[in-house]
Design a protein around this motif. Sequence first.
Motif, PDB file in Angstrom:
ATOM      1  N   VAL A  77       0.861  -1.182   0.000  1.00  0.00           N
ATOM      2  CA  VAL A  77       0.000   0.000   0.000  1.00  0.00           C
ATOM      3  C   VAL A  77       0.900   1.235   0.000  1.00  0.00           C
ATOM      4  CG1 VAL A  77      -1.942   1.153   1.090  1.00  0.00           C
ATOM      5  CG2 VAL A  77      -1.645  -1.317   1.398  1.00  0.00           C
ATOM      6  N   GLY A  78       0.861   1.995  -1.080  1.00  0.00           N
ATOM      7  CA  GLY A  78       1.734   3.170  -1.244  1.00  0.00           C
ATOM      8  C   GLY A  78       2.722   2.921  -2.373  1.00  0.00           C
ATOM      9  N   GLY A 132       5.117   5.432  -3.199  1.00  0.00           N
ATOM     10  CA  GLY A 132       6.047   6.565  -3.091  1.00  0.00           C
ATOM     11  C   GLY A 132       7.423   6.170  -3.608  1.00  0.00           C
ATOM     12  N   THR A 149      10.361   6.677  -2.212  1.00  0.00           N
ATOM     13  CA  THR A 149      11.355   6.188  -1.244  1.00  0.00           C
ATOM     14  C   THR A 149      11.066   4.787  -0.729  1.00  0.00           C
ATOM     15  OG1 THR A 149      10.152   7.544   0.339  1.00  0.00           O
ATOM     16  CG2 THR A 149      12.330   8.299  -0.233  1.00  0.00           C
ATOM     17  N   GLY A 197       7.440   2.533  -1.328  1.00  0.00           N
ATOM     18  CA  GLY A 197       6.567   1.610  -2.067  1.00  0.00           C
ATOM     19  C   GLY A 197       7.101   1.183  -3.424  1.00  0.00           C
ATOM     20  N   HIS A 226      -2.795   2.445  -4.036  1.00  0.00           N
ATOM     21  CA  HIS A 226      -2.433   3.853  -3.861  1.00  0.00           C
ATOM     22  C   HIS A 226      -3.703   4.653  -3.619  1.00  0.00           C
ATOM     23  CE1 HIS A 226      -3.693   3.819  -8.008  1.00  0.00           C
ATOM     24  NE2 HIS A 226      -2.792   2.888  -8.245  1.00  0.00           N
ATOM     25  N   LEU A 235      -9.834  -0.200  -0.618  1.00  0.00           N
ATOM     26  CA  LEU A 235      -8.524  -0.674  -0.149  1.00  0.00           C
ATOM     27  C   LEU A 235      -8.661  -2.014   0.588  1.00  0.00           C
ATOM     28  CD1 LEU A 235      -5.502   0.014   0.057  1.00  0.00           C
ATOM     29  CD2 LEU A 235      -6.005   1.208   2.193  1.00  0.00           C
ATOM     30  N   GLY A 268       1.765   6.771   5.418  1.00  0.00           N
ATOM     31  CA  GLY A 268       1.878   7.941   6.294  1.00  0.00           C
ATOM     32  C   GLY A 268       0.523   8.458   6.712  1.00  0.00           C
ATOM     33  N   LYS A 269      -0.459   7.521   6.882  1.00  0.00           N
ATOM     34  CA  LYS A 269      -1.797   7.907   7.376  1.00  0.00           C
ATOM     35  C   LYS A 269      -2.185   6.984   8.521  1.00  0.00           C
ATOM     36  CE  LYS A 269      -3.766  10.198   3.420  1.00  0.00           C
ATOM     37  NZ  LYS A 269      -4.630  10.149   2.242  1.00  0.00           N
ATOM     38  N   LEU A 271      -5.075   3.982   8.771  1.00  0.00           N
ATOM     39  CA  LEU A 271      -5.488   3.562   7.417  1.00  0.00           C
ATOM     40  C   LEU A 271      -5.821   2.069   7.359  1.00  0.00           C
ATOM     41  CD1 LEU A 271      -5.661   4.528   4.383  1.00  0.00           C
ATOM     42  CD2 LEU A 271      -3.375   3.565   4.129  1.00  0.00           C
ATOM     43  N   ALA A 317       5.423   0.327   7.385  1.00  0.00           N
ATOM     44  CA  ALA A 317       6.553   1.250   7.179  1.00  0.00           C
ATOM     45  C   ALA A 317       6.133   2.699   7.386  1.00  0.00           C
ATOM     46  CB  ALA A 317       7.120   1.068   5.775  1.00  0.00           C
ATOM     47  N   GLY A 318       4.853   2.930   7.602  1.00  0.00           N
ATOM     48  CA  GLY A 318       4.368   4.300   7.787  1.00  0.00           C
ATOM     49  C   GLY A 318       4.919   4.899   9.080  1.00  0.00           C
ATOM     50  N   THR A 322      16.520   1.093   9.652  1.00  0.00           N
ATOM     51  CA  THR A 322      16.957   1.817   8.453  1.00  0.00           C
ATOM     52  C   THR A 322      18.397   2.346   8.550  1.00  0.00           C
ATOM     53  OG1 THR A 322      15.809   3.754   9.288  1.00  0.00           O
ATOM     54  CG2 THR A 322      14.668   2.496   7.616  1.00  0.00           C
TER      55      THR A 322
END
Length: 287
Positions: free
Chosen positions: A168-169, A171, A173, A175, A193, A199, A214-215, A218, A233-234, A269
Amino acid sequence: MAAGILDGKNLAYIIKEEIRAEVVAWQLRGHTPKLAVVLLGEDPASQAYVAAKQKVCREIGMACDVYFLADSGDKDSLQTDLLALIQRLNADGTVGGILVEMPLPVGINKALVLSSLDPDKDVDGMSPINRGRILSGEQGLVPATPMSCLELLVRSGVRLAGKHVVVVGRGETVGKPLVYMLLRHNPTVTICHSFTRDLGEVTRLGDVVITAVGKPGLLRGDMVKSGAVVVDAGTTPTPDGLRGDAVFDEVAEVASLISPVPGGVGALTTVLLLRNVLFGMQRRFGS
Ligand code: NAP
């Protein structure tokens, strides 16, 4: 809570020990692994990230040089200075990896900066050559956050071949690179996305669900099938602390394994970014 924890902190400790041993091996060969960090401007958050990296470097015995470039407001000269510094670090045989802290100040050409990095010193794995390598399946330096998601899964014994992984995502950096990194492990991958209509309908199909949006809130418990593995990972700062995308208590009732926030993906990370210094050195000097 039914789910087991994908413990990023513990795994970070294990990987740190592995890196420490490799650093010693490089030193015995006459090369001291060194990270060069470049920081533009005076963003307090970036300064804190740099300090955190310096601390982990000390812990694993890796050298770390930090270069500060002050932002006087003249973006042209700041960019010229940055590109000249990168050129110098690219050519410096004692530098194993280069990290330009993001986000860059407004007015600095990010694409130009990334493409000027020696791909084998690009520890963030964001230069166009490393992006292309991810797409083509060639070995290269990969970004640390999607790598953290994969390490958490693989080192916990989660087999991906033949499984359905829902990401999900999409992005840049997390997804997007993650999708191609996952494909090397032979799962079926579905990407969701912000235009995904329902979803939950898609995430309920996943044997593994990885969220990078980042929500907070979700991913709810009823959006995950029983026994699925969930990697979150959000990261969103809230007044109650850092939050992931999943409603942890609900999802943990249904999932078989879940990564917490904090203490999951994010805990890994920095060590994986530093491991990229060693991967880059292997590519340049041979293993
Ligand atoms: P990003 O570039 O903003 O991407 C977010 C993605 O989420 C986009 O693809 C967006 O879809 C999608 N999205 C937004 N709302 C959605 C919804 N309601 N349903 C499904 N998808 C939705 O973010 P990023 O840089 O990839 O980062 C993602 C998350 O990872 C953030 O929380 C970030 O803080 C975190 N992160 C964590 C670490 C770490 O060390 N743990 C490191 C880096 C990033 P569209 O493409 O359609 O807009």
